[in-house]
Design a protein around this motif. Structure first.
Motif, PDB file in Angstrom:
ATOM      1  N   PHE A 102       0.832  -1.203   0.000  1.00 41.28           N
ATOM      2  CA  PHE A 102       0.000   0.000   0.000  1.00 41.28           C
ATOM      3  C   PHE A 102       0.872   1.260   0.000  1.00 41.28           C
ATOM      4  N   MET A 103       1.956   1.216   0.770  1.00 41.98           N
ATOM      5  CA  MET A 103       2.860   2.361   0.852  1.00 41.98           C
ATOM      6  C   MET A 103       3.643   2.550  -0.437  1.00 41.98           C
ATOM      7  N   LYS A 104       4.179   1.467  -0.955  1.00 43.47           N
ATOM      8  CA  LYS A 104       5.090   1.553  -2.100  1.00 43.47           C
ATOM      9  C   LYS A 104       4.374   1.324  -3.430  1.00 43.47           C
ATOM     10  N   GLY A 105       3.762   0.160  -3.572  1.00 42.45           N
ATOM     11  CA  GLY A 105       3.161  -0.203  -4.848  1.00 42.45           C
ATOM     12  C   GLY A 105       1.934   0.607  -5.216  1.00 42.45           C
ATOM     13  N   GLU A 106       1.102   0.932  -4.223  1.00 40.73           N
ATOM     14  CA  GLU A 106      -0.143   1.650  -4.494  1.00 40.73           C
ATOM     15  C   GLU A 106      -0.033   3.159  -4.285  1.00 40.73           C
ATOM     16  N   GLY A 107       1.151   3.622  -3.896  1.00 36.62           N
ATOM     17  CA  GLY A 107       1.428   5.054  -3.891  1.00 36.62           C
ATOM     18  C   GLY A 107       0.848   5.876  -2.766  1.00 36.62           C
ATOM     19  N   PHE A 108       0.518   5.271  -1.619  1.00 38.82           N
ATOM     20  CA  PHE A 108      -0.046   6.062  -0.524  1.00 38.82           C
ATOM     21  C   PHE A 108       0.940   7.129  -0.050  1.00 38.82           C
ATOM     22  N   LEU A 109       2.222   6.789  -0.029  1.00 35.11           N
ATOM     23  CA  LEU A 109       3.246   7.730   0.404  1.00 35.11           C
ATOM     24  C   LEU A 109       3.265   8.971  -0.494  1.00 35.11           C
ATOM     25  N   PRO A 323      -0.941   9.360  11.509  1.00 33.75           N
ATOM     26  CA  PRO A 323      -0.551   8.170  12.267  1.00 33.75           C
ATOM     27  C   PRO A 323      -0.484   6.916  11.385  1.00 33.75           C
ATOM     28  N   ALA A 324      -1.418   6.793  10.446  1.00 29.41           N
ATOM     29  CA  ALA A 324      -1.403   5.646   9.534  1.00 29.41           C
ATOM     30  C   ALA A 324      -0.156   5.676   8.660  1.00 29.41           C
ATOM     31  N   LEU A 325       0.200   6.860   8.167  1.00 26.06           N
ATOM     32  CA  LEU A 325       1.405   6.984   7.355  1.00 26.06           C
ATOM     33  C   LEU A 325       2.639   6.604   8.159  1.00 26.06           C
ATOM     34  N   LEU A 326       2.699   7.035   9.417  1.00 25.18           N
ATOM     35  CA  LEU A 326       3.855   6.728  10.255  1.00 25.18           C
ATOM     36  C   LEU A 326       3.965   5.227  10.512  1.00 25.18           C
ATOM     37  N   VAL A 327       2.827   4.548  10.598  1.00 22.50           N
ATOM     38  CA  VAL A 327       2.854   3.086  10.696  1.00 22.50           C
ATOM     39  C   VAL A 327       3.476   2.503   9.435  1.00 22.50           C
ATOM     40  N   GLY A 328       3.052   3.031   8.283  1.00 19.93           N
ATOM     41  CA  GLY A 328       3.615   2.568   7.020  1.00 19.93           C
ATOM     42  C   GLY A 328       5.107   2.805   6.934  1.00 19.93           C
ATOM     43  N   ILE A 329       5.565   3.938   7.464  1.00 22.57           N
ATOM     44  CA  ILE A 329       7.001   4.239   7.487  1.00 22.57           C
ATOM     45  C   ILE A 329       7.730   3.222   8.360  1.00 22.57           C
ATOM     46  N   GLY A 330       7.137   2.925   9.510  1.00 24.45           N
ATOM     47  CA  GLY A 330       7.751   1.943  10.405  1.00 24.45           C
ATOM     48  C   GLY A 330       7.813   0.558   9.802  1.00 24.45           C
ATOM     49  N   VAL A 331       6.733   0.179   9.120  1.00 25.67           N
ATOM     50  CA  VAL A 331       6.648  -1.169   8.552  1.00 25.67           C
ATOM     51  C   VAL A 331       7.467  -1.306   7.270  1.00 25.67           C
ATOM     52  N   ALA A 332       7.318  -0.349   6.358  1.00 21.76           N
ATOM     53  CA  ALA A 332       7.896  -0.483   5.019  1.00 21.76           C
ATOM     54  C   ALA A 332       9.255   0.177   4.849  1.00 21.76           C
ATOM     55  N   TYR A 333       9.573   1.146   5.702  1.00 14.61           N
ATOM     56  CA  TYR A 333      10.790   1.926   5.467  1.00 14.61           C
ATOM     57  C   TYR A 333      11.778   1.933   6.624  1.00 14.61           C
TER      58      TYR A 333
END
Length: 431
Positions: A102-109, A323-333
């Motif tokens: 979701f963060m990388k492939g689907e471009g949420f970031l 907060p959701a984005l920060l979770v994505g940063i923690g998980v994916a980055y």
């Protein structure tokens, strides 16, 4: 008699504005689906899981005494907490894959960054933006030059490497926080150096956390210095001439769902425009997007109504999705093991040199330009070295100068955007 009973909506403890009983039900549903392997792929599964985890960890971080006062509060706990959950098996591997995609492939970031940059710049007062460019940006520039120079010099002396100290410590700290700083910086570094942005993020996040903590401490010390040396401080006034730059009162436009839709279109179009320009200009698309938005704002090309739409959309995204984005940063980055391995005495010294350089540089240039050194150092230096909006509040609170918030916002918004452009230029120069 009613067929069903409504869930208790008490006015007590709430998370995300939701009462604890209701939030608990939502959490149970999402976590059961997660551990059963029934969580849908794509945004429909990633969004609720990231929002739930982000809300809980954010609440924890904002209540921990030392963390909330000196380490950035919820943001740091969300990033490291979510990274720990996937690293040590607290969440199943399938959920990690869903969130990462979701963060990388689907471009949420990219979606988040587009809203943040476009809305924050278009939402500024035009006269403030123009005046700040002439009278205040040199103060920011002085802090940036001193921070980068001092950190690079000490990095070279201590054997860390001048370039490594500049790119992985000084620039991330001075980059304007997490969402508008470290996140796009990791993308810029990753694409330019042809490495995984996650590797870059793991190097930058510790610097941001430590830099934010040190900036808050130094702000408190500057307040004490100002009280003992009255000639250095304006007691909350930035300029000695008293001709301060102030935001004018603007007519409030009520929340408009149609305007927010326009905001989505404008922010994503600016993002696409940056990509088009990058095909012809050897600068990263993020930097080109920032320049384009700033030029459009200064020239007054877009009607104010549409600027408000972009601003409303930015506020909606920042309030609900951060907060959701920060979770994505923690998980994916964020590679937690890499973060732990990067911490050392040398690293901590380099972070301190960055904050010290920002303080001295901004204070010195500010004094030359007719600013009070203490206020210039706080707004132009420390508000660049902290973690964006939350860091601005913490720094100004520690310095007891909340009236300087308009200038702190310039540092976080325009100064942070300038750092993305500077980083792109420096990478091109050193490569």
């Amino acid at each position: 008699m009613k067929a069903c009973t409504k869930l208790n909506e008490n006015k007590g403890f709430q998370i995300m504005g939701i009462s604890l009983p209701v939030f608990s039900v939502l959490t149970v549903v999402i976590l059961v689906a997660t551990f059963m392997g029934a969580l849908p792929k794509g945004m429909i599964g990633a969004f609720p899981l990231m929002m739930i985890v982000g809300a809980i960890l954010n609440e924890v971080g904002n209540r921990l005494p030392i963390v909330k006062d000196y380490l950035g509060g919820g943001a740091i706990i969300v990033i490291f907490g979510s990274a720990a959950l996937v690293t040590y098996g607290g969440l199943p591997e399938t959920s990690k894959e869903i969130m990462t995609n979701f963060m990388k492939g689907e471009g949420f970031l990219s979606f988040y960054i587009a809203a943040l940059i476009t809305g924050s710049i278009l939402g500024m007062n035009r006269k403030l933006l123009i005046s700040a460019s002439v009278r205040y940006l040199p103060v920011i520039l002085g802090g940036v030059v001193a921070a980068i120079g001092l950190t690079g010099l000490v990095g070279m002396i201590m054997g860390y490497g001048a370039k490594e100290a500049i790119f992985y410590v000084a620039i991330p700290i001075m980059g304007g926080g997490m969402g508008a700083g470290a996140v796009p910086l990791s993308q810029i570094f990753g694409q330019t150096l042809n490495v995984d942005p996650a590797q870059m993020m793991s190097k930058m996040v510790p610097a941001l956390a430590l830099g934010n903590a040190m900036a808050i401490v130094v702000a408190g010390l500057l307040d004490k210095v100002g009280k003992k040396n009255s000639s250095l401080s304006g007691n909350g006034k930035l300029m000695k001439s008293q001709e301060e730059v102030k935001e004018e009162k603007q007519v409030e436009i009520k929340l408009d769902y149609a305007l927010m839709g326009i905001g989505i279109l404008i922010s994503t179009t600016f993002f696409v425009w940056g990509n088009i320009l990058a095909k012809f200009i050897p600068i990263h698309s993020y930097a080109l997007m920032i320049i384009s938005v700033a030029v459009v704002k200064v020239l007054g090309i877009i009607p104010e109504k549409y600027e408000k739409g972009a601003f409303q959309w930015f506020r909606f995204v920042m309030t609900n999705f951060t907060p959701a984005l920060l979770v994505g940063i923690g998980v994916a980055y964020t590679d937690l093991n890499a973060v732990i391995n990067s911490l050392s005495v040398i690293y901590i010294v380099l972070v301190f040199m960055t904050v010290l350089g920002a303080t001295i540089g901004s204070g010195f240039v500010g004094r030359l330009l007719g600013f009070y050194p203490i206020e210039a150092a706080i707004t132009g230096g420390l508000c660049m070295a902290n973690m964006g909006g939350t860091g601005d509040v913490a720094v100004l609170s520690a310095a007891k100068r909340m009236e300087l918030m308009p200038f702190a916002q310039i540092s976080s918004r325009i100064g942070g955007a300038f750092m993305l452009i500077l980083a792109t230029s420096l990478l091109s120069f050193f490569l």
